[in-house]
Design a protein around this motif. Sequence first.
Motif, PDB file in Angstrom:
ATOM      1  N   UNK A 146       0.832  -1.210   0.000  1.00  0.00           N
ATOM      2  CA  UNK A 146       0.000   0.000   0.000  1.00  0.00           C
ATOM      3  C   UNK A 146       0.867   1.260   0.000  1.00  0.00           C
ATOM      4  N   UNK A 147       1.998   1.214   0.677  1.00  0.00           N
ATOM      5  CA  UNK A 147       2.912   2.349   0.675  1.00  0.00           C
ATOM      6  C   UNK A 147       3.443   2.617  -0.729  1.00  0.00           C
ATOM      7  N   UNK A 148       3.858   1.559  -1.417  1.00  0.00           N
ATOM      8  CA  UNK A 148       4.314   1.697  -2.801  1.00  0.00           C
ATOM      9  C   UNK A 148       3.178   2.219  -3.679  1.00  0.00           C
ATOM     10  N   UNK A 207       3.752   9.467   5.758  1.00  0.00           N
ATOM     11  CA  UNK A 207       3.541   8.626   4.574  1.00  0.00           C
ATOM     12  C   UNK A 207       4.744   7.735   4.288  1.00  0.00           C
ATOM     13  N   UNK A 208       5.907   8.111   4.794  1.00  0.00           N
ATOM     14  CA  UNK A 208       7.112   7.339   4.492  1.00  0.00           C
ATOM     15  C   UNK A 208       7.829   6.863   5.750  1.00  0.00           C
ATOM     16  N   UNK A 209       7.155   6.890   6.869  1.00  0.00           N
ATOM     17  CA  UNK A 209       7.796   6.460   8.111  1.00  0.00           C
ATOM     18  C   UNK A 209       8.080   4.965   8.114  1.00  0.00           C
ATOM     19  N   UNK A 210       7.097   4.169   7.675  1.00  0.00           N
ATOM     20  CA  UNK A 210       7.242   2.716   7.714  1.00  0.00           C
ATOM     21  C   UNK A 210       7.755   2.163   6.394  1.00  0.00           C
ATOM     22  N   UNK A 211       7.229   2.659   5.299  1.00  0.00           N
ATOM     23  CA  UNK A 211       7.589   2.124   3.990  1.00  0.00           C
ATOM     24  C   UNK A 211       8.532   3.024   3.223  1.00  0.00           C
ATOM     25  N   UNK A 212       8.964   2.573   2.045  1.00  0.00           N
ATOM     26  CA  UNK A 212       9.940   3.342   1.264  1.00  0.00           C
ATOM     27  C   UNK A 212       9.339   4.580   0.613  1.00  0.00           C
ATOM     28  N   UNK A 213      10.208   5.525   0.302  1.00  0.00           N
ATOM     29  CA  UNK A 213       9.860   6.754  -0.397  1.00  0.00           C
ATOM     30  C   UNK A 213      10.345   6.592  -1.833  1.00  0.00           C
ATOM     31  N   UNK A 214       9.431   6.647  -2.794  1.00  0.00           N
ATOM     32  CA  UNK A 214       9.743   6.286  -4.178  1.00  0.00           C
ATOM     33  C   UNK A 214       9.720   7.487  -5.111  1.00  0.00           C
ATOM     34  N   UNK A 314     -10.351   2.832 -11.128  1.00  0.00           N
ATOM     35  CA  UNK A 314     -10.642   3.793 -10.054  1.00  0.00           C
ATOM     36  C   UNK A 314     -10.167   5.171 -10.486  1.00  0.00           C
ATOM     37  N   UNK A 315     -10.883   6.221 -10.106  1.00  0.00           N
ATOM     38  CA  UNK A 315     -10.313   7.538 -10.391  1.00  0.00           C
ATOM     39  C   UNK A 315      -9.209   7.810  -9.380  1.00  0.00           C
ATOM     40  N   UNK A 316      -8.410   8.814  -9.651  1.00  0.00           N
ATOM     41  CA  UNK A 316      -7.237   9.073  -8.819  1.00  0.00           C
ATOM     42  C   UNK A 316      -7.612   9.417  -7.385  1.00  0.00           C
ATOM     43  N   UNK A 317      -8.715  10.119  -7.193  1.00  0.00           N
ATOM     44  CA  UNK A 317      -9.121  10.478  -5.839  1.00  0.00           C
ATOM     45  C   UNK A 317      -9.485   9.237  -5.032  1.00  0.00           C
ATOM     46  N   UNK A 318     -10.216   8.314  -5.638  1.00  0.00           N
ATOM     47  CA  UNK A 318     -10.584   7.090  -4.927  1.00  0.00           C
ATOM     48  C   UNK A 318      -9.359   6.250  -4.604  1.00  0.00           C
ATOM     49  N   UNK A 319      -8.471   6.092  -5.579  1.00  0.00           N
ATOM     50  CA  UNK A 319      -7.251   5.314  -5.336  1.00  0.00           C
ATOM     51  C   UNK A 319      -6.400   5.967  -4.251  1.00  0.00           C
ATOM     52  N   UNK A 320      -6.311   7.295  -4.292  1.00  0.00           N
ATOM     53  CA  UNK A 320      -5.552   8.020  -3.277  1.00  0.00           C
ATOM     54  C   UNK A 320      -6.159   7.809  -1.896  1.00  0.00           C
ATOM     55  N   UNK A 321      -7.479   7.896  -1.785  1.00  0.00           N
ATOM     56  CA  UNK A 321      -8.147   7.726  -0.497  1.00  0.00           C
ATOM     57  C   UNK A 321      -7.915   6.330   0.075  1.00  0.00           C
ATOM     58  N   UNK A 322      -8.011   5.298  -0.772  1.00  0.00           N
ATOM     59  CA  UNK A 322      -7.815   3.923  -0.306  1.00  0.00           C
ATOM     60  C   UNK A 322      -6.393   3.741   0.207  1.00  0.00           C
ATOM     61  N   UNK A 324      -4.166   6.081   1.167  1.00  0.00           N
ATOM     62  CA  UNK A 324      -3.911   6.892   2.350  1.00  0.00           C
ATOM     63  C   UNK A 324      -4.507   6.257   3.603  1.00  0.00           C
ATOM     64  N   UNK A 325      -5.706   5.752   3.484  1.00  0.00           N
ATOM     65  CA  UNK A 325      -6.335   5.127   4.643  1.00  0.00           C
ATOM     66  C   UNK A 325      -5.510   3.936   5.146  1.00  0.00           C
ATOM     67  N   UNK A 326      -5.013   3.135   4.245  1.00  0.00           N
ATOM     68  CA  UNK A 326      -4.241   1.958   4.640  1.00  0.00           C
ATOM     69  C   UNK A 326      -2.859   2.317   5.169  1.00  0.00           C
ATOM     70  N   UNK A 327      -2.282   3.392   4.674  1.00  0.00           N
ATOM     71  CA  UNK A 327      -0.945   3.793   5.123  1.00  0.00           C
ATOM     72  C   UNK A 327      -1.003   4.612   6.411  1.00  0.00           C
TER      73      UNK A 327
END
Length: 400
Positions: A146-148, A207-214, A314-322, A324-327
């Motif tokens: 989810x971070x990626x 947003x990048x505390x746990x996972x990588x920053x790409x 999915x539109x970008x807003x929906x994908x972003x929301x999903x 962000x919620x998981x991260x």
Amino acid sequence: MTSVNVRPPPLASLINIPSRDVFHAAFQIANFFVPYPSYQFVAVAGSAGQQGGALLYRHKRADGSILQQIIVKYYTIDSVQQSADEWVILNSLRGAEHIVQLIGTGRYQLGTTYALIQEYVMFGTLGDMLQRYSEFRQAIPNRILFNVFLCLIRACIAMKYPPRLHANQGIRRETLPASRIPATNIQHNDLHFGNVLIAEPNMNDREHTLGPFLKVIDFGEATLVEEDEELRSPVDTHDDLSTNIYEVGSIIMNLAIGGDLDPIMPGREVTVHTANGPLQMVTEAPQEIDQIHITRELRDLICRCMASEIDDYPDLQEALDICQRNVLEKTENDFSELPGGGIIEKNSNISRMLNAVVYEANLNEEAQARRFSIRLSAPPWPGARKRSSIGKLPTRPGSY
């Protein structure tokens, strides 16, 4: 003043360059820097292609300490227009957090060769990360996937709504603008494991505390696409499978499976859950995605990104929301129902594995000295006078 090696790259460094013209361009760059001892050749970056390649240089201060490390992406004489086209696209992406950034004006004539000067991203590619996870015989955790996903969705936002900032305006996180009808879209056309690099972590960034920053690199195949105001997607056909969101879905699919699978044609019927309820659709994600230990939400998002029909994306807003919620909102406890009690989703296990497969691994391979490189605003440059593999292991790894 501490002495540095100002000789051109040794022949062994360039031996795999595929053509005489590219080899000549590389030596033009190397010879250009010889009179400037503060610039030290370090290594060839990635693999050269038919239009050119990239060299890594270390820029040192007078006392020998490292000011910054830079990528010099050079082009053959016959590829001058390609260098200009890529510069136009990267220049429009200035300020995007998840896109590799130009330094200075970005494009320079160095000797008889044109080059783009870019920031150096030091912790390898997503392909490197996947390979090392495989060597440890461990699946990549859902939380990392989810971070990626989140990083790449933000890169997609930048490509759909280029920020077009000036070099002195800094870096900003990609967000969706109030107006959703851009004049142009940038279609990457070559988004795969090797063109997504892992940057230095920022422990103060949630947003990048746990996972990588790409960061996404290599816009040599990218195009500017006019958008039909009636369409959400920048293209009116899905035949060439080249939209950014599709390539992102394919990358995440292969990271989750831990393999190198092709999409399936003509697709298969699946039922996914959306904010508006169940949706029956056709996806080109292979059946293996149903057989691995990922959450239903992650599986559904992958399937939708790899949809056969544009209307099912999915539109970008929906994908972003999903994402962000998981991260940002979910913790290790939210994944405890996965097989094994979600042990690989624990904070401690994720941090330990990322150190082993990304941060420590790349520092060992690329030498401890690079650990202290600092990205600052570039000083005046000596030259200032003037279809692809989708989600698969690349043939040109980390090609910038």
